[in-house]
Design an enzyme around this catalytic site. Structure first.
Site, short mmCIF file in Angstrom:
data_model
loop_
_atom_site.label_atom_id
_atom_site.label_comp_id
_atom_site.label_asym_id
_atom_site.label_seq_id
_atom_site.Cartn_x
_atom_site.Cartn_y
_atom_site.Cartn_z
N ASP A 1 15.75 18.07 -17.95
CA ASP A 1 15.74 19.35 -17.25
C ASP A 1 16.64 19.21 -16.03
O ASP A 1 16.50 18.27 -15.25
CB ASP A 1 14.31 19.71 -16.83
CG ASP A 1 14.25 21.02 -16.05
OD1 ASP A 1 14.64 22.05 -16.62
OD2 ASP A 1 13.81 21.00 -14.88
N GLU B 1 19.03 21.56 -21.51
CA GLU B 1 19.08 23.02 -21.54
C GLU B 1 20.54 23.46 -21.44
O GLU B 1 21.39 22.74 -20.92
CB GLU B 1 18.26 23.60 -20.38
CG GLU B 1 18.60 23.02 -19.02
CD GLU B 1 17.59 23.39 -17.96
OE1 GLU B 1 17.01 24.50 -18.05
OE2 GLU B 1 17.37 22.59 -17.05
N ASP C 1 9.18 20.60 -13.42
CA ASP C 1 10.40 20.04 -14.03
C ASP C 1 10.08 19.05 -15.15
O ASP C 1 10.76 19.03 -16.18
CB ASP C 1 11.25 19.36 -12.96
CG ASP C 1 11.67 20.33 -11.87
OD1 ASP C 1 11.89 21.51 -12.18
OD2 ASP C 1 11.79 19.90 -10.69
#
Length: 216
Positions: free
Chosen positions: A31, A115, A198
């Site tokens: 992340d 991501e 996170d």
């Protein structure tokens, strides 16, 4: 080619056989963040060293000196070179740190999943633009991508609209209140699991990426 700091570089094109890394069974989700440049699904955090902020005062001082010089004078070009050298230092320190992170992620994991952020849109947020630029997410993911090809690893990005931070990785409950970025920890109303925002997102990114690979 000549760079703004006055240094010259020679580029030489060569063919090189890069040896693939030995395969392993490790997969990791990452992340991307601002306080920590990335957080992994195994709980490791890579600090954002905020290179630009460290050199911000020095850079501003050099730029003020440059603005006071007569344009195209010898002193102007000397001051301009010092500004360029400072920018070059910032870039080199940042890239060196990102290379260390990307090398470690590639070396230790067979599958890396992150991501897919639309960085160009995000930096339009005036409150976060400097911090996002300083984090250099694009450069980090770029390095991971080409190194994965070099060393025989698999790199995948999950869809940018996947709500990785809002979903409980234990039971799958979606908590829309977590859209608020100021919420760093939350408890799942469904299963009671306490989450670090996170770390939870990194696990969800890993799980979603592995699901996508199975479907593919």
């Amino acid at each position: 080619s000549k760079v703004p700091s006055g240094k010259y570089f020679v580029s030489i094109l060569v063919d090189e056989e890069i040896e693939k890394l030995d395969k392993n069974n490790k997969s990791i989700g990452i992340d991307l963040g601002i306080k920590d440049i990335c957080i992994t699904s195994d709980g490791k955090k890579y600090e954002n060293i905020k290179t630009l902020r460290k050199y911000e005062k020095k850079l501003a001082k050099l730029q003020r000196r440059l603005s006071n010089k007569v344009r195209r004078s010898n002193n102007y070009y000397k001051a301009k070179k010092k500004v360029s050298l400072c920018y070059e230092k910032i870039s080199n320190v940042r890239k060196d740190y990102l290379h260390k992170i990307s090398h470690e992620l590639i070396n230790e994991n067979q599958v890396i999943i992150s991501e897919d952020l639309q960085v160009s849109n995000m930096i339009q947020n005036k409150n976060l633009s400097k911090s996002i630029s300083d984090a250099s997410w694009y450069e980090l993911t770029r390095q991971i991508e080409y190194k994965a090809i070099w060393y025989g690893r698999k790199y995948l990005k999950v869809g940018r609209f996947y709500a990785s931070s809002q979903i409980c990785h234990v039971c799958g409950y979606k908590n829309s209140d977590i859209k608020d970025l100021s919420i760093r920890k939350w408890t799942c109303p469904s299963c009671g699991k306490e989450h670090d925002r996170d770390y939870n997102a990194a696990i969800n990114i890993l799980q979603e990426g592995l699901r996508t690979l199975k479907v593919a």
